[in-house]
Scaffold this motif. Structure first.
Motif, PDB file in Angstrom:
ATOM      1  N   PRO A 148       0.578 -22.745 -12.513  1.00 48.13           N
ATOM      2  CA  PRO A 148       1.217 -22.398 -13.805  1.00 48.13           C
ATOM      3  C   PRO A 148       1.717 -24.018 -14.454  1.00 48.13           C
ATOM      4  O   PRO A 148       0.866 -25.080 -12.974  1.00 48.13           O
ATOM      5  CB  PRO A 148       1.942 -21.936 -12.715  1.00 48.13           C
ATOM      6  CG  PRO A 148       1.948 -22.635 -10.817  1.00 48.13           C
ATOM      7  CD  PRO A 148      -0.331 -22.201 -12.236  1.00 48.13           C
ATOM      8  N   SER A 149       2.210 -24.642 -15.416  1.00 47.50           N
ATOM      9  CA  SER A 149       3.305 -26.049 -15.708  1.00 47.50           C
ATOM     10  C   SER A 149       3.656 -26.489 -14.847  1.00 47.50           C
ATOM     11  O   SER A 149       5.485 -25.566 -15.080  1.00 47.50           O
ATOM     12  CB  SER A 149       2.640 -26.636 -17.097  1.00 47.50           C
ATOM     13  OG  SER A 149       4.233 -24.996 -17.528  1.00 47.50           O
ATOM     14  N   TYR A 150       4.503 -27.852 -13.953  1.00 52.32           N
ATOM     15  CA  TYR A 150       5.807 -27.638 -14.321  1.00 52.32           C
ATOM     16  C   TYR A 150       6.301 -28.894 -14.925  1.00 52.32           C
ATOM     17  O   TYR A 150       5.712 -29.821 -15.106  1.00 52.32           O
ATOM     18  CB  TYR A 150       5.300 -28.690 -12.478  1.00 52.32           C
ATOM     19  CG  TYR A 150       4.707 -28.118 -11.958  1.00 52.32           C
ATOM     20  CD1 TYR A 150       5.147 -28.413 -10.263  1.00 52.32           C
ATOM     21  CD2 TYR A 150       3.410 -27.669 -11.261  1.00 52.32           C
ATOM     22  CE1 TYR A 150       5.247 -27.686  -9.159  1.00 52.32           C
ATOM     23  CE2 TYR A 150       2.663 -26.960 -10.126  1.00 52.32           C
ATOM     24  CZ  TYR A 150       4.002 -26.205  -8.830  1.00 52.32           C
ATOM     25  OH  TYR A 150       3.478 -26.051  -8.337  1.00 52.32           O
ATOM     26  N   THR A 151       8.112 -29.086 -15.034  1.00 50.32           N
ATOM     27  CA  THR A 151       8.393 -29.610 -15.664  1.00 50.32           C
ATOM     28  C   THR A 151       9.230 -29.644 -15.083  1.00 50.32           C
ATOM     29  O   THR A 151       9.585 -30.581 -13.710  1.00 50.32           O
ATOM     30  CB  THR A 151       8.732 -28.443 -16.465  1.00 50.32           C
ATOM     31  OG1 THR A 151       9.507 -27.384 -15.434  1.00 50.32           O
ATOM     32  CG2 THR A 151       8.576 -26.964 -17.230  1.00 50.32           C
ATOM     33  N   ILE A 152      10.385 -31.265 -16.116  1.00 52.21           N
ATOM     34  CA  ILE A 152      10.892 -32.349 -15.037  1.00 52.21           C
ATOM     35  C   ILE A 152      12.000 -31.457 -15.026  1.00 52.21           C
ATOM     36  O   ILE A 152      12.819 -30.630 -15.912  1.00 52.21           O
ATOM     37  CB  ILE A 152      11.216 -33.515 -16.156  1.00 52.21           C
ATOM     38  CG1 ILE A 152       9.306 -34.219 -16.253  1.00 52.21           C
ATOM     39  CG2 ILE A 152      12.314 -34.455 -15.946  1.00 52.21           C
ATOM     40  CD1 ILE A 152       9.938 -35.499 -17.284  1.00 52.21           C
ATOM     41  N   SER A 219       7.828 -32.569  -5.557  1.00 50.63           N
ATOM     42  CA  SER A 219       7.314 -31.062  -6.644  1.00 50.63           C
ATOM     43  C   SER A 219       7.803 -30.170  -5.635  1.00 50.63           C
ATOM     44  O   SER A 219       7.606 -28.847  -5.797  1.00 50.63           O
ATOM     45  CB  SER A 219       6.265 -31.575  -6.672  1.00 50.63           C
ATOM     46  OG  SER A 219       5.034 -31.425  -5.282  1.00 50.63           O
ATOM     47  N   THR A 220       8.621 -30.841  -4.344  1.00 50.19           N
ATOM     48  CA  THR A 220       8.824 -29.391  -3.662  1.00 50.19           C
ATOM     49  C   THR A 220      10.739 -29.093  -3.861  1.00 50.19           C
ATOM     50  O   THR A 220      10.783 -28.502  -3.078  1.00 50.19           O
ATOM     51  CB  THR A 220       8.803 -30.447  -2.037  1.00 50.19           C
ATOM     52  OG1 THR A 220      10.456 -30.951  -2.337  1.00 50.19           O
ATOM     53  CG2 THR A 220       7.099 -30.867  -1.516  1.00 50.19           C
ATOM     54  N   VAL A 221      11.551 -29.827  -4.918  1.00 49.14           N
ATOM     55  CA  VAL A 221      12.067 -29.428  -5.342  1.00 49.14           C
ATOM     56  C   VAL A 221      13.452 -28.537  -5.370  1.00 49.14           C
ATOM     57  O   VAL A 221      14.213 -26.953  -5.375  1.00 49.14           O
ATOM     58  CB  VAL A 221      13.372 -30.971  -6.233  1.00 49.14           C
ATOM     59  CG1 VAL A 221      13.215 -32.341  -5.465  1.00 49.14           C
ATOM     60  CG2 VAL A 221      12.465 -30.397  -7.619  1.00 49.14           C
ATOM     61  N   ASP A 222      12.029 -27.410  -6.810  1.00 49.92           N
ATOM     62  CA  ASP A 222      12.224 -26.259  -7.193  1.00 49.92           C
ATOM     63  C   ASP A 222      11.060 -25.784  -7.053  1.00 49.92           C
ATOM     64  O   ASP A 222      10.207 -25.977  -7.745  1.00 49.92           O
ATOM     65  CB  ASP A 222      13.411 -26.244  -8.075  1.00 49.92           C
ATOM     66  CG  ASP A 222      13.808 -24.938  -7.835  1.00 49.92           C
ATOM     67  OD1 ASP A 222      13.485 -23.547  -7.774  1.00 49.92           O
ATOM     68  OD2 ASP A 222      15.003 -24.932  -9.102  1.00 49.92           O
ATOM     69  N   THR A 223      10.913 -24.088  -7.696  1.00 48.57           N
ATOM     70  CA  THR A 223       9.596 -23.408  -8.000  1.00 48.57           C
ATOM     71  C   THR A 223       9.186 -24.360  -9.682  1.00 48.57           C
ATOM     72  O   THR A 223      10.124 -24.530 -10.216  1.00 48.57           O
ATOM     73  CB  THR A 223      10.054 -22.332  -8.054  1.00 48.57           C
ATOM     74  OG1 THR A 223      10.866 -21.330  -7.570  1.00 48.57           O
ATOM     75  CG2 THR A 223       8.804 -21.369  -8.454  1.00 48.57           C
ATOM     76  N   HIS A 224       8.260 -24.730  -9.523  1.00 49.42           N
ATOM     77  CA  HIS A 224       7.515 -25.726 -10.627  1.00 49.42           C
ATOM     78  C   HIS A 224       8.009 -27.187 -10.965  1.00 49.42           C
ATOM     79  O   HIS A 224       7.821 -26.446 -12.433  1.00 49.42           O
ATOM     80  CB  HIS A 224       7.058 -24.380 -11.662  1.00 49.42           C
ATOM     81  CG  HIS A 224       5.933 -23.221 -11.114  1.00 49.42           C
ATOM     82  ND1 HIS A 224       5.723 -21.817 -11.260  1.00 49.42           N
ATOM     83  CD2 HIS A 224       5.009 -23.455  -9.761  1.00 49.42           C
ATOM     84  CE1 HIS A 224       4.979 -21.136 -10.466  1.00 49.42           C
ATOM     85  NE2 HIS A 224       4.725 -21.834  -9.510  1.00 49.42           N
TER      86      HIS A 224
END
Length: 753
Positions: A148-152, A219-224
């Motif tokens: 999965p890609s991570y978004t801001i 990167s732990t604040v929310d899913t992806h």
């Protein structure tokens, strides 16, 4: 047909002879390249294709180059390796050693791709590689699992406090590259640090650098999703947090590398800067348009860079070196030093030019130019050029009517605007005032000879890197025949092949008036998919004087200025070029030219030196130069005296389109089509007047060509086929069947547009 089959079979034998796999040693396989398969169904096909193409560019080493499936460089390597003959040695430098699949490090390539994917938001990515082989060749296959890609989710900047640096960084938030909802990308973060640093450099933070900014990623604040926190590193030194201002500015107009002492005791103040010039090589006011920083100004890198560009563009100086010295006593201050190394003030240059045209003229021109780069110690460029040229027709219909020219051109350019009022600007470009004078003698053997005098005074200035303005307050041209031979006069008056328009060329011409031209050009920026060039120009001649004197040649009221009948007109010219890049080596180039001249009052036709022409290597390439128009005029009967006059008009319309494709090395191919014509604005030649049916009077051609582009020089060959002429010949039609008999071969320097 049989011959063509034999040629094809011969080519097949040659290609087979170029096979390189037979040289591959036992136990090795020739590497043919790598592919990347993105194996993740959660990624769209478009994204997967883009990722695959991007990852493929990272694979190292690259396979041996090939052309049409042939590894010619590798074949040359095998054929010349270990040989000592002259021919083998000569071709050996073009060879390329083989790349074997054993040289491909699958693990290292996989790690590089994994790292790139993680930097582009795919934090859980993994890549593995394997080889796929045949008998003598093998390729690499990499399988990428991006995940999965991570978004801001959120971007946080420092709070605006009493701290100048925190406040400045907070103020830079408005133009941030870090957008909520975008994919995380490390390259974008690096670009954001550079963007912030650029803004801070314009606000006085001289010692700050991008490395003193850090962007923390959570990167732990929310899913992806990730939160980004922009911070100043705690290790940032104190002086990087300070706003620096300018104290003193010193300019050295005659600096050399042997100079070591600053000689501040010899500095002479002028306005806001100091000149250190013991030999008085330049007048102090020369730098008023170049030293853009002032004492007590906050340091600005943009302003400083603009100053450096202006120093270079002044003209007299070959090199510019600068230095900032931290002279902080109680507050942060900088002293600025500009060290200028001049060119040799005077120079003499000789230039020999060879040329050929599709009208069978072969020409040579010799220019002898003398320059003074600092004529009056104010940066003035004085240029005097003596020239002589000859264009000889060595074959074809016009044999013997050779053209000879000689003359002198002088110009004086000031690196500032000379006006009754003060004009200031702070961009990177020096405005210029230009005065030019010239004389040319034109001799067309067996026909006529002319004297031509020209002069102009005006300004040139750029408002940014793309926009150029040229305003001539006064342009003057005076052309007068020195002699006219009986053959030429017979062409005007002979009833069998009468061409009254020829008289216009030998009439005295006197134009006097202003002009303005505007140019926009972003074609030098190669990264653009679409780029344009536009140039528009407006010219006027004797408009007010003609109105005041009531000049009206049709009513028999011809007026004179300085004892000569003057020309009166208004003229508008425009050219737009549009380029669309299809790929790295191919593009579509288009051009549209529109020109309109309106003679009135003291004139019924534009003076010859202001008229429009069409046809030739840079115009309609399927027709000879200046052989089209005006309108539906057929020039063939006008050449009864064995020479063809240049066809001219008051109105011009031309359109060109060209597909350009890189073939190999420096060789480019092109397929093109051209259309256009010229017309008279007023009725004085049957069939030559502009009217509502102008589109049906366009000449059309098409063709193909080669360009040999060595960057510093482009040699062009175009073979143009006329398809449609603007007139209907006796017993014929407007259309022309494409054939090599009618084709025109153009050989020229540079691209047509």
């Amino acid at each position: 047909m049989i011959k063509r089959i034999i040629y094809l079979l011969s080519l097949a034998v040659i290609l087979n002879a170029c096979s390189t796999t037979k040289y591959v040693p036992e136990g090795e396989k020739l590497y043919t390249g790598g592919t990347v398969k993105v194996d993740d169904k959660s990624i769209s096909k478009g994204d997967a294709k883009a990722l695959s193409a991007e990852m493929k560019t990272l694979i190292r080493p690259k396979p041996n180059s090939s052309l049409l499936g042939m590894r010619i460089k590798l074949w040359l390597y095998y054929k010349t390796k270990g040989r000592h003959g002259f021919i083998q040695k000569f071709f050996s430098k073009y060879g390329e050693p083989p790349i074997y699949v054993s040289q491909v490090n699958l693990a290292k390539n996989s790690d590089i791709m994994t790292n790139r994917l993680q930097n582009e938001s795919y934090f859980q990515a993994s890549v593995s590689g394997d080889t796929v082989g045949k008998k003598k060749t093998a390729s690499a296959l990499f399988t990428a699992l991006p995940g999965p890609s991570y978004t801001i989710r959120n971007v946080t900047f420092p709070s605006a406090t009493d701290n100048n640096l925190d406040t400045a960084i907070r103020g830079a938030q408005k133009g941030t590259l870090l957008k909520t909802g975008d994919k995380y990308n490390l390259d974008v973060i690096k670009s954001e640090r550079v963007r912030i640093d650029t803004r801070l450099k314009d606000e006085g933070f001289f010692f700050f650098s991008p490395e003193q900014l850090i962007v923390k990623v959570d990167s732990t604040v929310d899913t992806h999703k990730v939160d980004l926190l922009v911070k100043i590193k705690e290790t940032t030194p104190e002086r990087a947090r300070e706003i620096y201002t300018i104290r003193n500015i010193y300019v050295y107009p005659n600096y050399s590398l042997r100079d070591t002492a600053l000689k501040l005791n010899q500095a002479k103040p002028y306005r806001w800067y100091n000149i250190v010039d013991p030999r008085n090589t330049a007048r102090p006011y020369l730098f008023a348009n170049t030293v853009l920083l002032h004492p007590n100004d906050s340091y600005s890198r943009t302003t400083h860079n603009n100053s450096l560009n202006r120093f270079i563009n002044l003209g007299p100086y070959r090199y510019v070196k600068n230095r900032f010295e931290d002279v902080t006593p109680d507050s942060p201050k900088l002293d600025v030093y500009y060290f200028l190394t001049p060119y040799k003030r005077k120079s003499l240059q000789a230039e020999i030019i060879g040329r050929t045209t599709s009208a069978n003229y072969t020409g040579t021109q010799i220019n002898l130019s003398w320059k003074n780069r600092n004529a009056f110690k104010g940066g003035e460029l004085l240029t005097v050029t003596l020239f002589g040229s000859t264009d000889v027709q060595i074959g074809g219909k016009n044999n013997g009517f050779n053209v000879f020219q000689y003359g002198v051109q002088t110009s004086l350019s000031w690196p500032r605007l000379i006006t009754p009022w003060r004009v200031s600007s702070s961009n990177a470009y020096i405005p210029r005032t230009v005065l030019s004078l010239g004389y040319t003698s034109v001799v067309r053997q067996k026909l006529y000879s002319l004297n031509s005098f020209t002069g102009s005074f005006g300004y040139q200035f750029k408002t940014n890197e793309h926009k150029l303005h040229e305003l001539n307050l006064l342009e003057a041209t005076f052309v007068k025949p020195r002699s006219v031979d009986s053959l030429y006069r017979d062409s005007i008056n002979n009833p069998n092949n009468r061409n009254p328009s020829l008289k216009h060329l030998i009439d005295p011409q006197f134009t006097l008036g202003p002009s303005y031209a505007y140019t926009y050009d972003n074609t030098t920026e190669d990264y653009r998919t679409n780029s344009i060039f536009f140039r528009g120009k407006v010219s006027l001649s004797n408009n007010l004087y003609g109105l005041v004197t009531g000049a009206d040649t049709l009513a028999g009221k011809e007026k004179k200025l300085f004892g000569t009948i003057f020309n009166q007109y208004a003229k508008v010219e425009s050219e737009i070029r549009f380029f669309h890049k299809l790929s790295t080596g191919s593009k579509i180039a288009t051009r549209l030219l529109v020109g309109v001249g309106l003679p009135y009052g003291n004139s019924t036709i534009l003076p010859y030196n202001q008229q429009f022409f069409i046809g030739g290597p840079n115009s309609l390439r399927g027709f000879r130069p200046r052989s089209i128009g005006p309108g539906t005029v057929d020039p063939t009967p006008l050449s009864g005296n064995s020479f063809i006059a240049d066809q001219s008009g008051d109105i011009k319309l031309e359109a060109n389109i060209e597909f350009r494709q890189k073939l190999f090395s420096i060789v480019y191919g092109a397929i093109f089509a051209d259309a256009g014509n010229i017309w008279n604005a007023k009725r004085h030649q049957a069939g030559g007047t502009f009217g509502p049916n102008f589109l049906s009077q366009l000449a059309v051609d098409a063709g193909a060509g080669l360009r040999f582009d060595a960057t510093i020089l482009v040699l062009r060959t175009d073979l143009g086929f006329p398809l449609m002429r603007p007139y209907t010949p006796a017993g014929g039609t407007r259309s022309i069947s494409p054939s090599f008999k009618n084709a025109i071969l153009n050989i020229a320097i540079g691209y047509p547009f």
